[in-house]
Design a protein around this motif. Structure first.
Motif, short mmCIF file in Angstrom:
data_model
loop_
_atom_site.label_atom_id
_atom_site.label_comp_id
_atom_site.label_asym_id
_atom_site.label_seq_id
_atom_site.Cartn_x
_atom_site.Cartn_y
_atom_site.Cartn_z
N ASN A 91 0.73 -1.15 0.09
CA ASN A 91 0.06 0.05 -0.21
C ASN A 91 0.92 1.23 0.01
N ASN A 92 2.19 1.16 -0.03
CA ASN A 92 3.01 2.39 0.24
C ASN A 92 4.08 2.42 -1.00
N ILE A 97 8.72 4.15 -4.28
CA ILE A 97 9.46 4.41 -5.44
C ILE A 97 10.15 5.80 -5.35
N SER A 98 9.61 6.67 -4.36
CA SER A 98 10.30 7.87 -3.78
C SER A 98 11.56 7.61 -3.23
N MET A 99 11.64 6.50 -2.38
CA MET A 99 12.98 6.31 -1.60
C MET A 99 13.86 5.70 -2.55
N ASN A 123 5.65 -10.01 -4.84
CA ASN A 123 5.26 -8.48 -4.51
C ASN A 123 4.52 -7.93 -5.62
N CYS A 124 5.00 -8.15 -7.06
CA CYS A 124 4.58 -7.47 -8.18
C CYS A 124 3.12 -8.02 -8.24
N THR A 125 2.91 -9.31 -8.07
CA THR A 125 1.50 -9.64 -8.23
C THR A 125 0.70 -8.68 -7.18
N GLN A 126 0.73 -8.81 -6.00
CA GLN A 126 0.11 -7.82 -5.18
C GLN A 126 -0.01 -6.19 -5.58
N ILE A 127 0.97 -5.69 -6.13
CA ILE A 127 1.09 -4.41 -6.54
C ILE A 127 0.12 -4.22 -7.88
N LYS A 129 -2.60 -5.74 -8.47
CA LYS A 129 -4.14 -5.84 -8.22
C LYS A 129 -4.83 -4.09 -8.10
N PRO A 130 -5.94 -4.15 -8.72
CA PRO A 130 -6.44 -2.91 -8.74
C PRO A 130 -6.57 -2.07 -7.57
N ASN A 131 -6.81 -2.70 -6.40
CA ASN A 131 -7.02 -1.58 -5.26
C ASN A 131 -5.61 -1.08 -4.87
N VAL A 132 -4.49 -1.38 -5.41
CA VAL A 132 -3.28 -0.92 -5.20
C VAL A 132 -2.62 -0.15 -6.52
N PHE A 133 -2.92 -0.84 -7.83
CA PHE A 133 -2.32 -0.21 -8.92
C PHE A 133 -3.22 0.98 -9.35
N GLN A 134 -4.31 0.87 -9.26
CA GLN A 134 -5.27 2.17 -9.64
C GLN A 134 -5.08 3.38 -8.71
N THR A 135 -4.56 3.40 -7.61
CA THR A 135 -4.08 4.35 -6.60
C THR A 135 -3.10 5.11 -7.14
N LEU A 136 -2.00 4.61 -7.82
CA LEU A 136 -0.76 5.04 -8.49
C LEU A 136 -0.96 6.31 -9.50
N SER A 137 -0.07 7.22 -9.45
CA SER A 137 0.05 8.23 -10.31
C SER A 137 0.89 7.53 -11.75
N LYS A 138 0.34 8.41 -12.91
CA LYS A 138 0.82 8.06 -13.99
C LYS A 138 2.53 7.87 -14.01
N GLU A 139 2.99 8.76 -13.25
CA GLU A 139 4.59 8.60 -13.10
C GLU A 139 4.89 7.47 -12.53
N SER A 140 4.33 6.98 -11.50
CA SER A 140 4.87 5.78 -10.64
C SER A 140 4.40 4.69 -11.53
N VAL A 141 3.40 4.49 -12.35
CA VAL A 141 3.12 3.42 -13.31
C VAL A 141 4.03 3.27 -14.06
N LEU A 142 4.59 4.45 -14.81
CA LEU A 142 5.63 4.31 -15.89
C LEU A 142 6.95 4.00 -15.17
N TYR A 143 7.22 4.24 -13.94
CA TYR A 143 8.31 3.94 -13.29
C TYR A 143 8.54 2.39 -13.29
N LEU A 144 7.38 1.82 -12.57
CA LEU A 144 7.40 0.48 -12.32
C LEU A 144 7.52 -0.28 -13.41
N ILE A 145 6.74 -0.13 -14.63
CA ILE A 145 6.83 -0.98 -15.81
C ILE A 145 8.03 -0.93 -16.62
#
Length: 219
Positions: A91-92, A97-99, A123-127, A129-145
């Protein structure tokens, strides 16, 4: 202009061998410049050594950890690591990503490795999940993928990004997908069946792109 911090040796030396050696050396200079430690980090350490109130946060902890390693402040270093461990959970992810970005900036290899290791398959599987992934900003999504250590299957990344786009704008999800994410998804790593059933029919990709990928699968 650099900020100056007055130091009383009796307060700093007991906290680390680094300060003890520096402040009680016969060659000790009255003014010492440390360009690789941020003002934020040294101000924290200054208060810490004087036993004033301090607070570790997501914004400052990696800078302070870097300084604690440099100055051999072992107790503070342990506090920093404990704080980071307390924040590493699904959930964090934005905080993680910031750290991690700060750790890369300051080249804190132990923390870079710590964050990379956390981006495991489980952990990627958990990240994703819609309840986590949909809370992310576009920048965070791009950073992850785009992150090399993000160990998710490409089909799962596609599905999560599609759900994110639909959550943001169900009537224009294909436009958002094309604008932000498709260039970073490695479609040839999907199965041919998944691509044919779930990607090709959406027309998110230009017909030429889709045809090339289908030809790749048939080669």
């Amino acid at each position: 202009d650099q900020k100056e911090f007055p130091v009383i040796r009796g307060y700093f030396a007991p906290h680390s061998s680094y300060f003890a050696d520096l402040l009680f050396s016969e060659e000790y200079a009255r003014r010492v410049v440390h360009e690789d430690v941020t003002e934020t980090a040294f101000e924290f350490i200054h208060k810490y050594c004087y036993r004033l109130k301090t607070e570790l946060t997501v914004a400052n902890v990696v800078q302070i950890l870097f300084a604690a390693e440099k100055y051999k402040l072992n107790e503070l270093l342990s506090d920093c690591k404990a704080f980071i461990d307390s924040r590493i959970e699904h959930n964090n992810i934005t905080e993680i990503i910031s750290m991690q970005q700060t750790a890369i900036q300051f080249k804190v290899s132990t923390m870079i490795e710590r964050f990379d290791a956390w981006l495991s398959v489980e952990n990627c599987t958990q990240i994703l999940k819609p309840n986590v992934f949909q809370t992310l900003s576009k920048e965070s999504v791009l950073y992850l993928i785009q992150h090399n250590s993000f160990s998710a299957k490409e089909s799962a990344i596609w599905t999560a990004c599609r759900n994110w786009c639909e959550f943001k704008d169900v009537n224009n999800w294909t436009g958002l997908m094309s604008q932000h994410f498709t260039e970073y998804i490695r479609f040839p790593l999907m199965s041919r069946e998944f691509f044919a059933q779930h990607v090709h029919p959406t027309q998110v990709l230009h017909i030429d792109q889709s045809t090339q990928i289908l030809l790749y699968f048939m080669s």
